[in-house]
Design a protein around this motif. Structure first.
Motif, PDB file in Angstrom:
ATOM      1  N   GLN A   1       0.830  -1.210   0.000  1.00  0.00           N
ATOM      2  CA  GLN A   1       0.000   0.000   0.000  1.00  0.00           C
ATOM      3  C   GLN A   1       0.862   1.256   0.000  1.00  0.00           C
ATOM      4  O   GLN A   1       0.552   2.234  -0.686  1.00  0.00           O
ATOM      5  CB  GLN A   1      -0.936  -0.010   1.209  1.00  0.00           C
ATOM      6  CG  GLN A   1      -2.043  -1.022   1.086  1.00  0.00           C
ATOM      7  CD  GLN A   1      -2.792  -1.240   2.386  1.00  0.00           C
ATOM      8  OE1 GLN A   1      -2.269  -0.990   3.478  1.00  0.00           O
ATOM      9  NE2 GLN A   1      -4.019  -1.736   2.279  1.00  0.00           N
ATOM     10  N   LYS A   2       1.954   1.226   0.735  1.00  0.00           N
ATOM     11  CA  LYS A   2       2.852   2.390   0.761  1.00  0.00           C
ATOM     12  C   LYS A   2       3.484   2.590  -0.614  1.00  0.00           C
ATOM     13  O   LYS A   2       3.585   3.720  -1.100  1.00  0.00           O
ATOM     14  CB  LYS A   2       3.921   2.219   1.833  1.00  0.00           C
ATOM     15  CG  LYS A   2       4.825   3.420   1.931  1.00  0.00           C
ATOM     16  CD  LYS A   2       5.787   3.317   3.063  1.00  0.00           C
ATOM     17  CE  LYS A   2       6.637   4.595   3.073  1.00  0.00           C
ATOM     18  NZ  LYS A   2       7.581   4.599   4.157  1.00  0.00           N
TER      19      LYS A   2
ATOM     20  N   ALA B   1       0.901   4.083  -2.892  1.00  0.00           N
ATOM     21  CA  ALA B   1       0.672   5.500  -2.564  1.00  0.00           C
ATOM     22  C   ALA B   1       1.797   6.374  -3.092  1.00  0.00           C
ATOM     23  O   ALA B   1       1.557   7.485  -3.585  1.00  0.00           O
ATOM     24  CB  ALA B   1       0.529   5.663  -1.054  1.00  0.00           C
TER      25      ALA B   1
ATOM     26  N   SER C   1      -0.881  11.574   3.144  1.00  0.00           N
ATOM     27  CA  SER C   1      -1.625  10.324   3.297  1.00  0.00           C
ATOM     28  C   SER C   1      -0.720   9.095   3.277  1.00  0.00           C
ATOM     29  O   SER C   1      -1.158   8.003   3.617  1.00  0.00           O
ATOM     30  CB  SER C   1      -2.689  10.193   2.209  1.00  0.00           C
ATOM     31  OG  SER C   1      -2.067   9.984   0.958  1.00  0.00           O
ATOM     32  N   ILE C   2       0.546   9.272   2.916  1.00  0.00           N
ATOM     33  CA  ILE C   2       1.479   8.151   2.890  1.00  0.00           C
ATOM     34  C   ILE C   2       2.028   7.963   4.297  1.00  0.00           C
ATOM     35  O   ILE C   2       2.613   8.882   4.859  1.00  0.00           O
ATOM     36  CB  ILE C   2       2.621   8.396   1.889  1.00  0.00           C
ATOM     37  CG1 ILE C   2       2.043   8.541   0.482  1.00  0.00           C
ATOM     38  CG2 ILE C   2       3.629   7.249   1.943  1.00  0.00           C
ATOM     39  CD1 ILE C   2       3.067   8.921  -0.554  1.00  0.00           C
TER      40      ILE C   2
END
Length: 166
Positions: free
Chosen positions: A81-82, A85, A108-109
């Protein structure tokens, strides 16, 4: 400024914005990420929004036990997910550089220390305690009290011998 020159500048900016927008859309769509756990037992693929697209468990996954496997899956998913992003942020950068929207995307990261899974949260549960042995049932407890049965009612006796041939 000459109106024609202003219009030409505006059209050039608009064309540049449209090109950047098309690039953003294409790059956003390609911003999925795949991560594999350190031991190779779990591989996770997520989309640009961080949603799970694929989960592959290797042959070593079954050896981990439920709690450890859960922790490895979550850690690997967070890594993917990171990465996704960061790809989204890179795709958005040409269009949003220096804007509040870009700051919002970069905020948001998660930081590396926030994405670490505390494996103690997924420790193997304590084994269930042995059940206590059943207590011996007293002999009188297994018997149910029974009421004496009522005698069955007899049909009234008809002394009329005419109906009985014997």
């Amino acid at each position: 400024m000459d109106p024609q020159q202003w219009l030409d500048n505006f059209e050039a900016k608009l064309a540049d914005l449209q090109r950047k927008s098309a690039d953003l859309q294409e790059n956003f769509e390609n911003s999925q990420a795949t991560a594999t756990s350190q031991d190779g037992s779990v591989t996770v693929t997520v989309g640009p929004n961080g949603g799970l697209l694929n989960l592959q468990l290797g042959h070593r996954a079954v050896e981990l036990g439920a709690a450890r496997l859960t922790a490895v899956i979550l850690q690997t998913a967070r890594t993917a997910q990171k990465q996704a992003a960061q790809k989204v942020m890179e795709a958005f950068e040409p269009l949003g550089e220096g804007t509040e929207a870009m700051r919002m995307v970069s905020d948001s990261i998660p930081d590396d220390d926030q994405s670490q899974v505390d494996e103690r949260d997924y420790a193997e549960p304590d084994p269930e305690p042995e059940p206590e042995p059943a207590r011996a049932t007293p002999p009188y407890a297994s018997r149910q009290m029974q009421m004496p049965a009522r005698p069955a009612r007899r049909a009234p006796v008809d002394d009329d011998d005419e109906n009985q041939p014997w």
